[in-house]
Design a protein around this motif. Structure first.
Motif, mmCIF file in Angstrom:
data_model
loop_
_atom_site.group_PDB
_atom_site.id
_atom_site.type_symbol
_atom_site.label_atom_id
_atom_site.label_comp_id
_atom_site.label_asym_id
_atom_site.label_seq_id
_atom_site.Cartn_x
_atom_site.Cartn_y
_atom_site.Cartn_z
ATOM 1 N N UNK A 178 -43.395 -9.993 -30.546
ATOM 2 C CA UNK A 178 -42.772 -8.827 -31.169
ATOM 3 C C UNK A 178 -43.662 -8.328 -32.290
ATOM 4 N N UNK A 179 -43.372 -7.102 -32.716
ATOM 5 C CA UNK A 179 -44.068 -6.518 -33.862
ATOM 6 C C UNK A 179 -43.008 -6.315 -34.926
ATOM 7 N N UNK A 180 -43.198 -6.803 -36.109
ATOM 8 C CA UNK A 180 -44.316 -7.599 -36.596
ATOM 9 C C UNK A 180 -44.292 -9.004 -35.997
ATOM 10 N N UNK A 181 -45.440 -9.657 -36.055
ATOM 11 C CA UNK A 181 -45.589 -10.983 -35.450
ATOM 12 C C UNK A 181 -44.603 -11.996 -36.009
ATOM 13 N N UNK A 182 -44.182 -11.823 -37.233
ATOM 14 C CA UNK A 182 -43.256 -12.793 -37.837
ATOM 15 C C UNK A 182 -41.914 -12.817 -37.124
ATOM 16 N N UNK A 183 -41.622 -11.806 -36.311
ATOM 17 C CA UNK A 183 -40.358 -11.784 -35.569
ATOM 18 C C UNK A 183 -40.521 -12.273 -34.128
ATOM 19 N N UNK A 184 -41.724 -12.671 -33.743
ATOM 20 C CA UNK A 184 -41.953 -13.198 -32.392
ATOM 21 C C UNK A 184 -41.125 -14.456 -32.187
ATOM 22 N N UNK A 185 -40.651 -14.658 -30.941
ATOM 23 C CA UNK A 185 -39.834 -15.824 -30.618
ATOM 24 C C UNK A 185 -40.749 -16.943 -30.136
ATOM 25 N N UNK A 186 -40.609 -18.109 -30.782
ATOM 26 C CA UNK A 186 -41.405 -19.283 -30.456
ATOM 27 C C UNK A 186 -40.489 -20.326 -29.826
ATOM 28 N N UNK A 187 -41.090 -21.266 -29.103
ATOM 29 C CA UNK A 187 -40.334 -22.380 -28.544
ATOM 30 C C UNK A 187 -41.163 -23.644 -28.690
ATOM 31 N N UNK A 188 -40.476 -24.742 -28.905
ATOM 32 C CA UNK A 188 -41.119 -26.042 -29.008
ATOM 33 C C UNK A 188 -40.801 -26.815 -27.730
ATOM 34 N N UNK A 189 -41.837 -27.249 -27.031
ATOM 35 C CA UNK A 189 -41.675 -27.999 -25.786
ATOM 36 C C UNK A 189 -42.075 -29.451 -26.007
ATOM 37 N N UNK A 222 -53.074 -41.402 -17.810
ATOM 38 C CA UNK A 222 -54.262 -40.689 -17.343
ATOM 39 C C UNK A 222 -54.292 -39.239 -17.806
ATOM 40 N N UNK A 223 -53.249 -38.814 -18.548
ATOM 41 C CA UNK A 223 -53.209 -37.453 -19.068
ATOM 42 C C UNK A 223 -52.485 -36.474 -18.165
ATOM 43 N N UNK A 224 -51.974 -36.936 -17.029
ATOM 44 C CA UNK A 224 -51.270 -36.035 -16.112
ATOM 45 C C UNK A 224 -49.847 -35.778 -16.607
ATOM 46 N N UNK A 225 -49.410 -34.531 -16.514
ATOM 47 C CA UNK A 225 -48.093 -34.149 -16.973
ATOM 48 C C UNK A 225 -47.026 -34.787 -16.096
ATOM 49 N N UNK A 226 -46.087 -35.488 -16.716
ATOM 50 C CA UNK A 226 -44.993 -36.114 -15.991
ATOM 51 C C UNK A 226 -43.732 -35.261 -16.069
ATOM 52 N N UNK A 227 -43.573 -34.540 -17.174
ATOM 53 C CA UNK A 227 -42.401 -33.682 -17.334
ATOM 54 C C UNK A 227 -42.469 -32.948 -18.660
ATOM 55 N N UNK A 228 -41.623 -31.903 -18.786
ATOM 56 C CA UNK A 228 -41.544 -31.179 -20.045
ATOM 57 C C UNK A 228 -40.132 -30.633 -20.203
ATOM 58 N N UNK A 229 -39.759 -30.373 -21.472
ATOM 59 C CA UNK A 229 -38.434 -29.839 -21.762
ATOM 60 C C UNK A 229 -38.548 -28.914 -22.963
ATOM 61 N N UNK A 230 -37.926 -27.726 -22.838
ATOM 62 C CA UNK A 230 -37.938 -26.818 -23.978
ATOM 63 C C UNK A 230 -36.893 -27.289 -24.972
ATOM 64 N N UNK A 231 -37.316 -27.409 -26.203
ATOM 65 C CA UNK A 231 -36.402 -27.818 -27.275
ATOM 66 C C UNK A 231 -35.887 -26.587 -27.988
ATOM 67 N N UNK A 232 -36.153 -26.513 -29.252
ATOM 68 C CA UNK A 232 -35.628 -25.411 -30.056
ATOM 69 C C UNK A 232 -36.427 -24.132 -29.868
ATOM 70 N N UNK A 233 -35.727 -23.018 -30.101
ATOM 71 C CA UNK A 233 -36.366 -21.699 -30.144
ATOM 72 C C UNK A 233 -36.182 -21.171 -31.551
ATOM 73 N N UNK A 234 -37.155 -20.447 -32.042
ATOM 74 C CA UNK A 234 -37.114 -19.972 -33.421
ATOM 75 C C UNK A 234 -38.055 -18.780 -33.550
ATOM 76 N N UNK A 235 -37.896 -18.035 -34.647
ATOM 77 C CA UNK A 235 -38.839 -16.949 -34.902
ATOM 78 C C UNK A 235 -40.034 -17.524 -35.643
ATOM 79 N N UNK A 236 -41.143 -16.861 -35.507
ATOM 80 C CA UNK A 236 -42.377 -17.349 -36.135
ATOM 81 C C UNK A 236 -42.231 -17.476 -37.654
ATOM 82 N N UNK A 237 -41.411 -16.668 -38.264
ATOM 83 C CA UNK A 237 -41.241 -16.694 -39.720
ATOM 84 C C UNK A 237 -40.428 -17.897 -40.198
ATOM 85 N N UNK A 238 -39.761 -18.576 -39.291
ATOM 86 C CA UNK A 238 -38.949 -19.720 -39.698
ATOM 87 C C UNK A 238 -39.827 -20.903 -40.061
ATOM 88 N N UNK A 239 -39.431 -21.591 -41.135
ATOM 89 C CA UNK A 239 -40.110 -22.800 -41.551
ATOM 90 C C UNK A 239 -39.061 -23.902 -41.581
#
Length: 151
Positions: A111-122, A129-146
């Motif tokens: 989004x514009x401004x970038x601080x309102x872009x939606x982020x997600x933590x996976x 061996x480094x191969x991906x076994x699985x993933x899960x999306x955790x929280x979603x937040x705006x870039x401005x959130x700390x």
């Protein structure tokens, strides 16, 4: 006095005899010999590689997992393939009994401004061996959130 025949007679230089020809070999004999040589070389190389691997395992017990930087690269590359978006960062990376776990931050909606872009933590699980076994999306937040708070 020399006769006409004497004038025209020139000594011919002696030619060297051609080298003796090697006995003709069957091309299948050549191929079989080449294959035998190749197999012997391959076997010697394989044995040398096996010895080097054995020595590496003996000298570094428990080192059967990829390094932390390599695990981070694998997490980013494989999550990019699955999500179609390039992660921005790896915020956490931990070794586990079964490989690695990582938390990876991804921009889900720009989004514009970038601080309102939606982020997600996976949370990403990787094998040793480094191969991906699985993933899960955790929280979603705006870039401005700390840490869950708006800035």
């Amino acid at each position: 006095m020399a006769t006409n025949n004497d004038r025209h007679e020139k000594k011919k230089p002696e030619r060297e005899a051609p080298p003796p020809e090697e006995p003709a070999r069957d091309s299948s004999e050549d191929q079989a010999e080449d294959q035998a040589e190749d197999q012997a070389e391959d076997q010697a190389e394989d044995e040398a590689e096996d010895e080097a691997e054995d020595e590496a395992q003996e000298s570094a017990p428990g080192q059967d997992r990829v390094s932390a930087p390599e695990a981070m690269r694998h997490a980013v590359q494989q999550l990019t393939e699955l999500l179609g978006r390039r992660p921005e960062s790896v915020s956490t990376l931990r070794p586990t009994e079964h490989g690695w776990t990582a938390e990876v931050e991804v921009t889900e909606l720009e989004r514009i401004p970038e601080t309102t872009s939606v982020m997600a933590s996976y949370e990403v699980a990787l094998g040793p061996d480094g191969q991906l076994l699985g993933y899960e999306r955790g929280k979603r937040y705006t870039r401005a959130q700390v840490d869950g708070k708006e800035s």
